[in-house]
Design a protein around this motif. Sequence first.
Motif, PDB file in Angstrom:
ATOM      1  N   ASN A  94       0.836  -1.339   0.148  1.00 50.81           N
ATOM      2  CA  ASN A  94      -0.103   0.099  -0.096  1.00 50.81           C
ATOM      3  C   ASN A  94       0.764   1.172  -0.025  1.00 50.81           C
ATOM      4  O   ASN A  94       0.641   1.902   0.967  1.00 50.81           O
ATOM      5  N   PRO A  95       1.574   1.527  -1.296  1.00 51.06           N
ATOM      6  CA  PRO A  95       2.929   2.742  -1.088  1.00 51.06           C
ATOM      7  C   PRO A  95       1.992   3.818  -0.726  1.00 51.06           C
ATOM      8  O   PRO A  95       2.699   4.657  -0.299  1.00 51.06           O
ATOM      9  N   SER A  96       0.716   4.246  -1.185  1.00 50.81           N
ATOM     10  CA  SER A  96       0.161   5.537  -0.920  1.00 50.81           C
ATOM     11  C   SER A  96       0.137   5.877   0.902  1.00 50.81           C
ATOM     12  O   SER A  96      -0.119   7.039   1.070  1.00 50.81           O
ATOM     13  N   LEU A  97       0.317   4.814   1.416  1.00 45.58           N
ATOM     14  CA  LEU A  97       0.189   4.969   2.832  1.00 45.58           C
ATOM     15  C   LEU A  97       1.483   5.462   3.350  1.00 45.58           C
ATOM     16  O   LEU A  97       1.271   6.300   4.597  1.00 45.58           O
ATOM     17  N   LYS A  98       2.516   5.641   2.837  1.00 39.61           N
ATOM     18  CA  LYS A  98       3.507   6.360   3.033  1.00 39.61           C
ATOM     19  C   LYS A  98       3.598   7.528   3.381  1.00 39.61           C
ATOM     20  O   LYS A  98       4.402   8.156   4.274  1.00 39.61           O
ATOM     21  N   SER A  99       2.703   8.474   2.968  1.00 36.62           N
ATOM     22  CA  SER A  99       2.417   9.791   3.116  1.00 36.62           C
ATOM     23  C   SER A  99       1.670   9.861   4.620  1.00 36.62           C
ATOM     24  O   SER A  99       1.574  10.951   5.126  1.00 36.62           O
ATOM     25  N   TYR A 100       1.092   8.925   4.999  1.00 33.20           N
ATOM     26  CA  TYR A 100       0.562   8.692   6.430  1.00 33.20           C
ATOM     27  C   TYR A 100       1.348   8.316   7.544  1.00 33.20           C
ATOM     28  O   TYR A 100       0.816   8.489   8.566  1.00 33.20           O
ATOM     29  N   VAL A 101       2.697   7.914   7.327  1.00 34.36           N
ATOM     30  CA  VAL A 101       3.381   7.191   8.119  1.00 34.36           C
ATOM     31  C   VAL A 101       3.437   8.233   9.455  1.00 34.36           C
ATOM     32  O   VAL A 101       3.577   7.795  10.800  1.00 34.36           O
ATOM     33  N   ARG A 102       4.049   9.316   9.334  1.00 27.49           N
ATOM     34  CA  ARG A 102       4.193  10.370  10.362  1.00 27.49           C
ATOM     35  C   ARG A 102       3.177  10.488  11.294  1.00 27.49           C
ATOM     36  O   ARG A 102       2.818  10.476  12.574  1.00 27.49           O
ATOM     37  N   GLU A 103       1.939  10.779  10.657  1.00 29.91           N
ATOM     38  CA  GLU A 103       0.515  10.717  11.572  1.00 29.91           C
ATOM     39  C   GLU A 103       0.313   9.336  12.162  1.00 29.91           C
ATOM     40  O   GLU A 103      -0.183   9.488  13.393  1.00 29.91           O
ATOM     41  N   ALA A 104       0.536   8.444  11.694  1.00 30.84           N
ATOM     42  CA  ALA A 104       0.289   6.949  12.020  1.00 30.84           C
ATOM     43  C   ALA A 104       1.379   6.757  13.428  1.00 30.84           C
ATOM     44  O   ALA A 104       0.820   6.314  14.425  1.00 30.84           O
ATOM     45  N   ILE A 105       2.536   7.266  13.228  1.00 29.45           N
ATOM     46  CA  ILE A 105       3.372   7.360  14.351  1.00 29.45           C
ATOM     47  C   ILE A 105       2.884   7.976  15.489  1.00 29.45           C
ATOM     48  O   ILE A 105       3.001   7.369  16.711  1.00 29.45           O
ATOM     49  N   GLU A 106       2.412   9.288  15.408  1.00 29.62           N
ATOM     50  CA  GLU A 106       1.870   9.990  16.546  1.00 29.62           C
ATOM     51  C   GLU A 106       0.694   9.261  17.237  1.00 29.62           C
ATOM     52  O   GLU A 106       0.684   9.127  18.284  1.00 29.62           O
ATOM     53  N   ILE A 107      -0.189   8.823  16.363  1.00 32.44           N
ATOM     54  CA  ILE A 107      -1.170   7.780  16.867  1.00 32.44           C
ATOM     55  C   ILE A 107      -0.916   6.562  17.578  1.00 32.44           C
ATOM     56  O   ILE A 107      -1.341   6.111  18.783  1.00 32.44           O
ATOM     57  N   GLY A 108      -0.056   5.899  16.846  1.00 35.37           N
ATOM     58  CA  GLY A 108       0.616   4.663  17.176  1.00 35.37           C
ATOM     59  C   GLY A 108       1.411   4.794  18.585  1.00 35.37           C
ATOM     60  O   GLY A 108       1.292   4.189  19.525  1.00 35.37           O
ATOM     61  N   TYR A 109       2.111   5.940  18.769  1.00 36.62           N
ATOM     62  CA  TYR A 109       2.603   6.376  19.832  1.00 36.62           C
ATOM     63  C   TYR A 109       1.943   6.243  21.112  1.00 36.62           C
ATOM     64  O   TYR A 109       2.074   5.693  22.221  1.00 36.62           O
ATOM     65  N   GLY A 110       0.649   6.702  20.900  1.00 36.95           N
ATOM     66  CA  GLY A 110      -0.294   6.687  22.162  1.00 36.95           C
ATOM     67  C   GLY A 110      -0.754   5.231  22.671  1.00 36.95           C
ATOM     68  O   GLY A 110      -0.783   5.111  23.664  1.00 36.95           O
ATOM     69  N   LYS A 111      -0.879   4.589  21.422  1.00 35.01           N
ATOM     70  CA  LYS A 111      -1.280   2.819  21.678  1.00 35.01           C
ATOM     71  C   LYS A 111       0.125   2.309  22.424  1.00 35.01           C
ATOM     72  O   LYS A 111       0.049   1.371  23.148  1.00 35.01           O
ATOM     73  N   GLY A 112       1.358   2.718  21.931  1.00 31.93           N
ATOM     74  CA  GLY A 112       2.397   2.321  22.474  1.00 31.93           C
ATOM     75  C   GLY A 112       2.522   2.502  24.149  1.00 31.93           C
ATOM     76  O   GLY A 112       3.240   1.584  24.950  1.00 31.93           O
ATOM     77  N   LEU A 113       2.382   3.731  24.304  1.00 28.55           N
ATOM     78  CA  LEU A 113       2.233   4.194  25.874  1.00 28.55           C
ATOM     79  C   LEU A 113       1.082   3.333  26.642  1.00 28.55           C
ATOM     80  O   LEU A 113       1.637   2.833  27.782  1.00 28.55           O
ATOM     81  N   ASN A 114       0.100   3.086  25.968  1.00 32.28           N
ATOM     82  CA  ASN A 114      -0.840   2.146  26.687  1.00 32.28           C
ATOM     83  C   ASN A 114      -0.174   0.638  26.931  1.00 32.28           C
ATOM     84  O   ASN A 114      -0.255   0.187  27.959  1.00 32.28           O
ATOM     85  N   LEU A 115       0.343   0.357  25.753  1.00 32.60           N
ATOM     86  CA  LEU A 115       1.049  -1.194  25.916  1.00 32.60           C
ATOM     87  C   LEU A 115       1.861  -1.109  27.086  1.00 32.60           C
ATOM     88  O   LEU A 115       1.950  -1.971  27.846  1.00 32.60           O
ATOM     89  N   VAL A 116       2.905  -0.107  27.262  1.00 29.50           N
ATOM     90  CA  VAL A 116       3.829  -0.139  28.408  1.00 29.50           C
ATOM     91  C   VAL A 116       2.990   0.044  29.662  1.00 29.50           C
ATOM     92  O   VAL A 116       3.519  -0.796  30.622  1.00 29.50           O
ATOM     93  N   GLY A 117       2.047   0.619  29.854  1.00 33.88           N
ATOM     94  CA  GLY A 117       1.315   0.816  30.833  1.00 33.88           C
ATOM     95  C   GLY A 117       0.628  -0.418  31.324  1.00 33.88           C
ATOM     96  O   GLY A 117       0.592  -1.054  32.643  1.00 33.88           O
ATOM     97  N   ARG A 118       0.168  -1.274  30.408  1.00 37.69           N
ATOM     98  CA  ARG A 118      -0.276  -2.683  30.805  1.00 37.69           C
ATOM     99  C   ARG A 118       0.705  -3.724  30.973  1.00 37.69           C
ATOM    100  O   ARG A 118       0.356  -4.786  31.718  1.00 37.69           O
ATOM    101  N   GLU A 119       1.707  -3.643  30.037  1.00 39.44           N
ATOM    102  CA  GLU A 119       2.807  -4.925  30.277  1.00 39.44           C
ATOM    103  C   GLU A 119       4.166  -4.617  31.164  1.00 39.44           C
ATOM    104  O   GLU A 119       4.711  -5.554  31.336  1.00 39.44           O
ATOM    105  N   THR A 120       4.306  -3.391  31.882  1.00 38.85           N
ATOM    106  CA  THR A 120       5.452  -3.138  32.721  1.00 38.85           C
ATOM    107  C   THR A 120       5.109  -2.483  33.817  1.00 38.85           C
ATOM    108  O   THR A 120       3.825  -1.651  33.976  1.00 38.85           O
ATOM    109  N   PRO A 121       5.923  -2.374  34.854  1.00 36.48           N
ATOM    110  CA  PRO A 121       5.692  -1.593  35.920  1.00 36.48           C
ATOM    111  C   PRO A 121       5.825   0.184  35.849  1.00 36.48           C
ATOM    112  O   PRO A 121       5.465   0.929  36.674  1.00 36.48           O
ATOM    113  N   LEU A 122       6.333   0.644  34.620  1.00 32.08           N
ATOM    114  CA  LEU A 122       6.492   1.881  34.150  1.00 32.08           C
ATOM    115  C   LEU A 122       5.372   2.450  34.061  1.00 32.08           C
ATOM    116  O   LEU A 122       4.242   2.141  33.676  1.00 32.08           O
TER     117      LEU A 122
END
Length: 146
Positions: A94-122
């Motif tokens: 899906n090469p046209s998604l490359k233009s969306y990567v930066r925004e996806a990183i910003e949104i995905g980062y929030g998901k990543g923080l939630n994962l850290v909260g679920r899986e670690t004592p951090l």
Amino acid sequence: MNPIDSLYETDFYAWLQEQVKYLRLGKLDHLDHENLIEELESLGKQQRQELRNRLGILLGHLLKWHYQSEGRSKSWIYTIREQRQEIQRHLRENPSLKSYVREAIEIGYGKGLNLVGRETPLDPRILPQSCPFSEFQIFDESIEEH
């Protein structure tokens, strides 16, 4: 309710096969245009969602790797590798998604923080609230060496 709507509501797979048949036969006047448009739009949204979800997992594991170095494991390495590979595959398909990567990183980062909260004592609230990793760092395959 018209019969096409009924089939769409009661047996999605049969409805889909019927739409494919009409397209192949060129019977465009038989198509369920409204539901077909809705489903096509939904497919595009699913591609963006998959990218965000995979980035969330990847970024969560990168955060764990960086901020909880004492817990580093083979499992984390393989999760990071797998997510990078799947994201790269997804972007190749899906090469046209490359233009969306930066925004996806910003949104995905929030998901990543939630994962850290679920899986670690951090506590995710003490971690950076915006992604501290460059795009290069996110996709750099040499993480196991650090």
